[in-house]
Design an enzyme around this catalytic site. Structure first.
Site, PDB file in Angstrom:
ATOM      1  N   TYR A 154       0.845  -1.198   0.000  1.00 24.48           N
ATOM      2  CA  TYR A 154       0.000   0.000   0.000  1.00 24.48           C
ATOM      3  C   TYR A 154       0.873   1.238   0.000  1.00 24.48           C
ATOM      4  O   TYR A 154       1.841   1.320   0.771  1.00 24.48           O
ATOM      5  CB  TYR A 154      -0.890   0.003   1.262  1.00 24.48           C
ATOM      6  N   GLU A 193      -3.900   7.411  -3.642  1.00 23.11           N
ATOM      7  CA  GLU A 193      -3.358   6.135  -3.173  1.00 23.11           C
ATOM      8  C   GLU A 193      -3.324   5.065  -4.247  1.00 23.11           C
ATOM      9  O   GLU A 193      -4.083   5.100  -5.215  1.00 23.11           O
ATOM     10  CB  GLU A 193      -4.082   5.627  -1.912  1.00 23.11           C
TER      11      GLU A 193
END
Ligand code: GDP
Ligand code: MN
Length: 377
Positions: free
Chosen positions: A101, A189
């Protein structure tokens, strides 16, 4: 403002981020062609403004063009968390070795962007933060200095042992930061950022939220707005120059000034009820705004009463009263209206409201209690 994965990927690509090739379409008949052009197995991905599409069945692997077409037919029109899928992204499927991530948000308290990375990718980052916070590394970036290469490398090394992979990931983190700053994002993101068995680093999912306050200087980003995905009442309010947020309660609130609107919502909650919305008609005295506000609020079937809380300053109570009278005559609201007027021209305002037999109070507490009583009736 939210944008779709395929749009976020376009933006990231401009900054050089490695992203598998793909194309978006709303037509299942085009899917076969796109998959054929890609010439490899593909992913068929629902384009909606919500996360967790994978779990909801909105992301499917297809070995060939025919399978891609079948998946696209099933996914288009599907409902994911109350969003209807209108477009699918067809993108080259890749072999995944690891999923990580990387993301950036604005830390308002620190007045800086904060980058977060974790080797636990592909899952909900909130869950990682709650259960294993030690698996997340955070770094605040001084916007005057920008992200430095060594900082990006430090973040990448937290995720990857292999130096070669970490170098590639550091470059991606740098590209994430550049994109975030350039588009006035409030969030950017990549989840997951993957590595392939042959040592590539690729962004296979992308999410960017744009700070609405930056949109005026980014027309090319504003053009990415997808009205299908936005609440129609909020769009209408925006066009009418009202700041409006729909909520779930039954007390429709029309207030002048954001601070007073907040205080009104607090007071409603204090006396045990829930507001149906936040709505600030702003400082100007235009009766049209009242009419538009009323129309927008009345579209919500949960609304049992409309509460006006007007503190006259630059906003004149008589103008608001004229707006209320015009709206009542225009579309005869099916719910009761209660009004608090105080300040500039309040006496004139009261007189105008007599025409429709409305008695305005000057106390905020009284008007809120009255609204709650009527909503419960
Ligand atoms: P989300 O569920 O909305 O976050 O959508 P993602 O694009 O992140 O996809 C969800 C999951 O599907 C990923 O975490 C991957 O595990 C898997 N996935 C997505 N694309 C591919 C791909 O090209 N190849 C493989 N093997 N898995 C993929
Ligand atoms: Mn994802």
């Amino acid at each position: 403002m939210k944008i779709h994965e395929y749009q976020a990927k376009e933006l990231f690509k401009k900054f050089g981020m490695p992203i598998p090739d793909g194309k978006v379409t709303n037509n299942p008949e085009e899917v076969g062609k796109i998959a054929h052009e890609i010439g490899k197995p593909v992913m068929v991905k629902a384009q909606v403004h919500v996360g967790g599409r994978g779990k909801a069945g909105g992301i499917k692997f297809a070995h060939n063009a025919h399978e891609a077409w079948e998946h696209a037919k099933a996914i288009l029109g599907m409902d994911i968390k109350h969003c209807t899928v209108k477009k699918v992204l067809i993108t080259e499927a890749v072999d995944i070795d690891t999923e990580a991530y990387i993301g950036i948000i604005v830390d308002r308290a620190a007045k800086m962007p904060v980058i977060m990375v974790s080797p636990e990718g592909g899952v909900d980052i909130e869950e990682v933060a709650a259960k294993t916070p030690e698996r997340i590394m955070k770094l605040h970036v001084d916007p005057m200095l920008g992200l430095q290469n060594f900082q990006a490398m430090k973040l990448a090394r937290f995720v990857y042992e292999d130096i070669g992979i970490a170098r590639k990931a550091a470059r991606v983190i740098m590209q994430l930061y550049m994109t975030f700053m350039h588009v006035d994002a409030s969030l950017a993101e990549v989840n997951p950022l993957i590595t392939t068995p042959d040592g590539k680093v690729l962004a296979i999912d992308a999410k960017i939220n744009i700070d609405d306050n930056g949109l005026y200087r980014r027309p090319e980003i504003e053009a990415m707005r997808d009205l299908d995905e936005e609440d129609p009442s909020e769009t209408e309010a925006k066009n009418a120059d009202l700041s409006f947020v729909k909520l779930d309660g039954s007390i429709g609130c029309i207030v002048n000034g954001a601070g007073l609107a907040m205080a009104t919502m607090d007071t409603v909650k204090h006396f045990g009820a829930e507001p149906a919305n936040f709505l600030d008609i702003g400082g100007s005295s235009n009766p049209d705004k009242v009419i538009n506000a009323m129309r927008i609020i009345l579209r919500d079937p949960n609304v049992k009463v409309i509460l006006f809380n007007i503190f006259g300053g630059i906003t004149r109570c008589d103008d608001v009263a004229n707006g209320i009278v015009a709206a009542v005559k225009d579309f005869k609201p099916p719910v009761p209206i209660v009004v608090r007027l105080t300040g500039t021209n309040e006496d004139e305002g009261r007189k105008i409201l007599e025409e429709i037999n409305l008695a305005a109070t000057s106390s905020m507490e009284d008007v809120v209690k009255k609204a709650i009583e009527l909503a419960a009736a």
